[in-house]
Design a protein around this motif. Structure first.
Motif, short mmCIF file in Angstrom:
data_model
loop_
_atom_site.label_atom_id
_atom_site.label_comp_id
_atom_site.label_asym_id
_atom_site.label_seq_id
_atom_site.Cartn_x
_atom_site.Cartn_y
_atom_site.Cartn_z
N PHE A 1 5.43 -4.51 -10.84
CA PHE A 1 4.70 -5.03 -11.99
C PHE A 1 3.41 -4.25 -12.21
N VAL A 2 2.65 -4.05 -11.12
CA VAL A 2 1.37 -3.34 -11.24
C VAL A 2 1.60 -1.92 -11.76
N LEU A 3 2.58 -1.23 -11.16
CA LEU A 3 2.81 0.16 -11.56
C LEU A 3 3.33 0.24 -13.00
N SER A 4 4.10 -0.77 -13.43
CA SER A 4 4.55 -0.77 -14.82
C SER A 4 3.36 -0.87 -15.77
N CYS A 5 2.37 -1.69 -15.40
CA CYS A 5 1.17 -1.81 -16.24
C CYS A 5 0.43 -0.49 -16.28
N LEU B 1 10.67 -6.50 -0.01
CA LEU B 1 11.01 -7.19 -1.26
C LEU B 1 9.76 -7.75 -1.92
N LEU B 2 8.94 -8.47 -1.15
CA LEU B 2 7.74 -9.08 -1.73
C LEU B 2 6.78 -8.00 -2.24
N ALA B 3 6.62 -6.94 -1.44
CA ALA B 3 5.71 -5.87 -1.85
C ALA B 3 6.21 -5.21 -3.12
N SER B 4 7.51 -5.00 -3.20
CA SER B 4 8.07 -4.31 -4.36
C SER B 4 7.92 -5.15 -5.63
N ILE B 5 8.09 -6.48 -5.51
CA ILE B 5 7.96 -7.33 -6.70
C ILE B 5 6.57 -7.17 -7.30
N VAL B 6 5.56 -7.22 -6.43
CA VAL B 6 4.18 -7.10 -6.92
C VAL B 6 3.91 -5.70 -7.46
N PHE C 1 0.84 -1.19 0.00
CA PHE C 1 0.00 0.00 0.00
C PHE C 1 0.88 1.25 0.00
N PHE C 2 1.94 1.24 0.85
CA PHE C 2 2.85 2.39 0.90
C PHE C 2 3.46 2.66 -0.46
N ILE C 3 4.00 1.59 -1.07
CA ILE C 3 4.68 1.77 -2.35
C ILE C 3 3.72 2.32 -3.38
N GLY C 4 2.53 1.70 -3.46
CA GLY C 4 1.55 2.14 -4.45
C GLY C 4 1.07 3.55 -4.15
N ASN C 5 0.72 3.80 -2.92
CA ASN C 5 0.16 5.08 -2.53
C ASN C 5 1.16 6.21 -2.75
N ARG D 1 11.92 7.08 -5.77
CA ARG D 1 10.87 7.25 -4.76
C ARG D 1 10.97 6.18 -3.67
N VAL D 2 10.84 4.92 -4.09
CA VAL D 2 10.82 3.82 -3.12
C VAL D 2 12.21 3.55 -2.59
N GLY D 3 13.21 3.63 -3.48
CA GLY D 3 14.59 3.36 -3.06
C GLY D 3 15.03 4.29 -1.94
N THR D 4 14.85 5.60 -2.15
CA THR D 4 15.26 6.53 -1.09
C THR D 4 14.40 6.32 0.15
N GLY D 5 13.11 6.03 -0.05
CA GLY D 5 12.22 5.82 1.09
C GLY D 5 12.71 4.67 1.96
N ILE D 6 13.00 3.53 1.35
CA ILE D 6 13.45 2.36 2.11
C ILE D 6 14.78 2.66 2.79
N ALA D 7 15.70 3.27 2.04
CA ALA D 7 17.02 3.54 2.63
C ALA D 7 16.91 4.50 3.80
N ALA D 8 16.07 5.52 3.66
CA ALA D 8 15.93 6.50 4.74
C ALA D 8 15.31 5.84 5.97
N GLU D 9 14.29 5.01 5.72
CA GLU D 9 13.58 4.35 6.83
C GLU D 9 14.51 3.40 7.58
N ILE D 10 15.15 2.49 6.84
CA ILE D 10 16.03 1.51 7.49
C ILE D 10 17.26 2.21 8.04
N GLY D 11 17.78 3.22 7.31
CA GLY D 11 18.94 3.96 7.79
C GLY D 11 18.66 4.64 9.12
N SER D 12 17.49 5.28 9.26
CA SER D 12 17.18 5.92 10.54
C SER D 12 17.04 4.88 11.64
#
Lengths: 243, 261, 274
Positions: free
Chosen positions: C170-174, C162-167, C62-66, C125-136
């Protein structure tokens, strides 16, 4: 019992832990004191298996923790409770979820039991009705008390407190030390307290270890430290400046 | 989650809109303040020199690698078409045109925004949350002239220069891939480039690179200077900065493309 | 460089020194790549091991999509218009016929632009988000606290992402494909007066295009969260460390997407389109 022998840790070419030997007997509370950058927190993290030393060994209740994987660490870590310097509260969890986390990870308890235990502990640390709050809604002293509650909830036989009063005002520091003292009086826990706050530590530790530049400079009971004639020890204990 | 009433939905839209407006306004004011420093030129020579070196050296390798791959990908993608129509003489044109005018500046811009823009935001943001910016003000040093103008010059100039380097490497990468994959000799590729591609195509791309450079400089400085909230805040600022830069790159590209035709 | 290394380097001959300097470039690259591979293989190991926090997977999706839906739609919308503008004018000049444009455009969107540009946007978007979250979480010792409670950070934090991003990749590419095709059609219709029915032409689409599209989306969806998590986990120090980690995440993830694009496009060309 915790037995640390010949532990060395380098950062680049600088030796940050320089051949430390230390035995902490079962059921004692040891104060690890010393100036900033002496390697106190690092030594504690080595004992917890969070940092791997370059050489040496750390035995916790007879189990070697240096060089074993996270999977083998599981049984050792479930015996240890840790209070972190920077609170380390999970900011995506509520206070209730944070404190209950160790119990949930250990398994074998129902949600109801966990909730009761959390509520009981919240009362003990004087934070009633904060269950649904998130860590960023708490003050520094409240966060420290939540971290304390999370460290002790599973009644671990070993407790590590990493600077439990860092950045707190004297009154709040006093409350935290009172909690530590209460824990010690119950008996049975082996614990290490890292702190700069010598005044607060004096009465709550069975013995003290003074570190400087990665080495243990002195270790002994309060009486022994106060009787020491070494200038560095006396100065640090009384909080006097170098000249 | 509870259902949103229309009023709540509307107010949420309004809040989002106000936030965007605040950022856009902040960026415009920042751009104005920076430009004002050029009349008459007020800037710290040493700091500018240091930034030019840092920005250029830090991003040159990644720009070269990206450009090489971009040129190669363009040739691969046009390969099937070229082989189908047997139009090997057009390969240089197709790949070259796409790279110089569009894909080159966009890809280099995105990479540059990731490498330099994100770094700029992180640096300024850290200075902001650790009160270093206020410390400068307390010493009567204007943060705009001392910090922002040198970075602005370094980012815009280096983006422009690196796009020239990148365009060249992309053509080399394209020519090499054409030879390996389609058997088009580099000389045929080169002659196709020389014959069909006009200087105007190159300048069009370089103009885009210049505007992207300005956009990255303004966006990254703005988000850096408005950071608050410790380590988490710095992460959030970097995230906002790269996202805004990417959107601006595509939006500006569209307007430049449609206006210049 | 420490004193020790300096003395060592000073004793080398000029040629040897030049060779030694190559290490300055390659050693960090090699260590980083091995580190990414280590995090990646651990993530896969735990992805096939119970328990998986499915609720967290849903929340992360939901986060990634939203977070990125509007962003991806804006960028790809503009990209679609740009591409048709450019190719339309060129095609008019060189070929003179715009009837086949739609079919070619659709093919190119499948093979290249939809998955790759979406991935580049997700990397930022997602890359920086994940890195910032885990980094903090690393610099505030939350990751240490997880480990002390026997929650393996990679299993606990990386696997759901990882699992969320795989799904979601694909959805966002469509979604991206549809948006870019739509805006392209709009420009073709209004600027070049190509009929909508003529533009919507699937005659050039093959199975190969679909396979390449899915392969690319899958590869990007796996790579971005792993690279970003590695960047976040390697953070140290305070706010400065988080800043460095996020920067590292965008750069590494975008570069990885470009390299994967090159490899997969090459594979696609050799297997399907030549």
């Amino acid at each position: 019992m915790i037995r640390i022998s010949e532990v060395y840790k380098y950062r680049g070419h600088e030796c940050v832990i320089n051949g430390v030997n230390l035995v902490i007997p079962q059921g004692t509370q040891v104060g690890l004191i010393g100036p900033g950058g002496a390697g106190k927190s690092l030594l504690m993290k080595i004992c917890a298996g969070l940092v791997r030393p370059d050489s040496g060994s750390v035995l916790i209740d007879g189990t070697e923790v240096v060089g074993i994987g996270d999977v083998e660490m599981t049984s050792v870590r479930s015996k240890i409770g840790m209070l972190f310097q920077n609170y380390a509260l999970f900011d995506f969890m509520t206070v209730e979820e944070n404190i209950g986390f160790p119990l949930r990870q250990l398994g074998g308890r129902t949600e109801e039991e966990i909730r009761d235990e959390v509520n009981r502990l919240l009362l003990a640390v004087d934070l009633p009705n904060t269950q649904k709050l998130f860590p960023n809604e708490l003050s520094g002293g409240m966060k420290k008390r939540v971290t304390f509650a999370r460290a002790v909830i599973a009644n671990p036989p070993i407790l590590f407190y990493d600077d439990p009063t860092a950045g707190l005002d004297p009154v709040t520091s006093g409350k935290i030390f009172a909690l530590l003292e209460e824990r010690r009086e119950r008996g049975g826990t082996t614990s290490i307290v890292v702190s700069h706050d010598i005044l607060g530590m004096r009465d709550i530790c069975d013995s003290f270890v003074l570190m400087d530049h990665g080495r243990i400079v002195f270790s002994g009971t309060r009486e022994e430290i106060e009787a020491s004639t070494r200038p560095f020890v006396g100065q640090f204990w009384r909080g006097e400046a170098d000249d | 989650m509870q259902a949103l009433s229309p009023f709540k939905l509307l107010s949420r839209f309004g809040a989002a809109f106000m936030e965007v407006a605040l950022d856009v306004g902040g960026m415009a004011v920042l751009l104005y303040k920076v430009i004002r420093c050029f009349f008459p030129p007020k800037l710290d020579g040493m700091e500018t020199w240091r930034n030019l070196y840092k920005v250029g050296v830090k991003s040159a390798p990644i720009v070269v690698v990206t450009a090489l791959l971009t040129g190669a990908i363009m040739v691969i993608q046009s390969g099937a078409l070229v082989a189908q129509f047997d139009a090997f003489g057009l390969l240089g044109w197709g790949a070259g045109f796409a790279t110089l005018r569009e894909v080159g500046p966009i890809m280099i811009g995105l990479m540059f925004s990731g490498r330099v823009g994100a770094n700029n935001t992180a640096e300024l943001g850290t200075m902001k949350v650790t009160d270093q910016i206020d410390a400068l003000r307390a010493l009567a040093i204007d943060p705009i002239t001392y910090l922002l103008v040198p970075r602005f010059i370094a980012i815009v100039l280096m983006m422009f220069l690196l796009t020239i380097v990148g365009d060249l490497t992309a053509l080399v990468g394209g020519a090499y891939t054409g030879q390996v994959l389609l058997g088009v000799s580099p000389s045929l590729f080169a002659s196709s480039v020389i014959e069909y591609i006009k200087l105007e195509d190159l300048f069009n791309g370089l103009f885009k690179a210049f505007t992207f450079g300005v956009a990255i400089a303004v966006v990254s400085s703005h988000y850096g200077m408005t950071t608050s909230g410790g380590a988490v805040g710095v992460g959030r600022s970097v995230n906002n900065s790269v996202v805004a830069s990417a959107v601006l790159i595509f939006v500006l590209d569209y307007f430049i493309t449609s206006i210049l035709h | 460089m420490t004193k020790h290394t300096q003395a060592y380097v000073a004793a080398l001959s000029p040629t040897q020194r030049r060779i030694a300097q190559l290490g300055v470039i390659f050693v960090p690259i090699v260590t980083q790549v091995t580190e990414i591979l280590r995090v990646g293989s651990l993530a896969f190991y735990y992805a096939f091991k119970k328990p998986i926090r499915w609720r967290e997977v849903v929340q992360q999706s939901f986060f990634i999509g939203n977070r990125s839906l509007a962003f991806v739609m804006i960028v790809l919308g503009f990209l679609g218009m740009i591409l048709i503008f450019q190719s339309g004018f060129q095609a008019k000049r060189i070929v003179g016929d715009l009837q086949g444009m739609g079919a070619l455009y659709l093919q190119l969107l499948f093979r290249e632009f939809a998955p790759t540009v979406t991935a580049l946007m997700l990397a930022t978007r997602v890359g920086t988000g994940i890195a910032a979250e885990i980094g903090s979480m690393v610099v505030t010792e939350q990751v240490d606290a997880l480990r002390m409670n026997n929650a393996e950070p990679i299993q606990y934090l990386v696997v759901p992402r990882l699992l969320a991003s795989i799904v979601m990749t694909f959805v966002l590419s469509c979604v991206a494909l549809c948006v870019a095709f739509g805006t392209g059609m709009f420009v073709a219709n209004t600027v070049f007066e190509v009929n909508v029915a003529t533009f919507y032409n699937t005659s050039l689409l093959e199975w190969g295009d679909l396979i390449i599209f899915s392969l690319k989306a899958l590869a990007y969806g796996i790579t971005i969260p792993i690279i970003a998590s590695q960047a976040g986990l390697s953070a140290f120090g305070g706010s400065e460390g988080v800043g460095t980690a996020t920067t590292m995440a965008v750069v590494n993830a975008s570069l990885a997407v470009t390299i994967l694009d090159f490899v997969l496009s090459g594979v696609g060309y050799i297997f399907f389109f030549s």
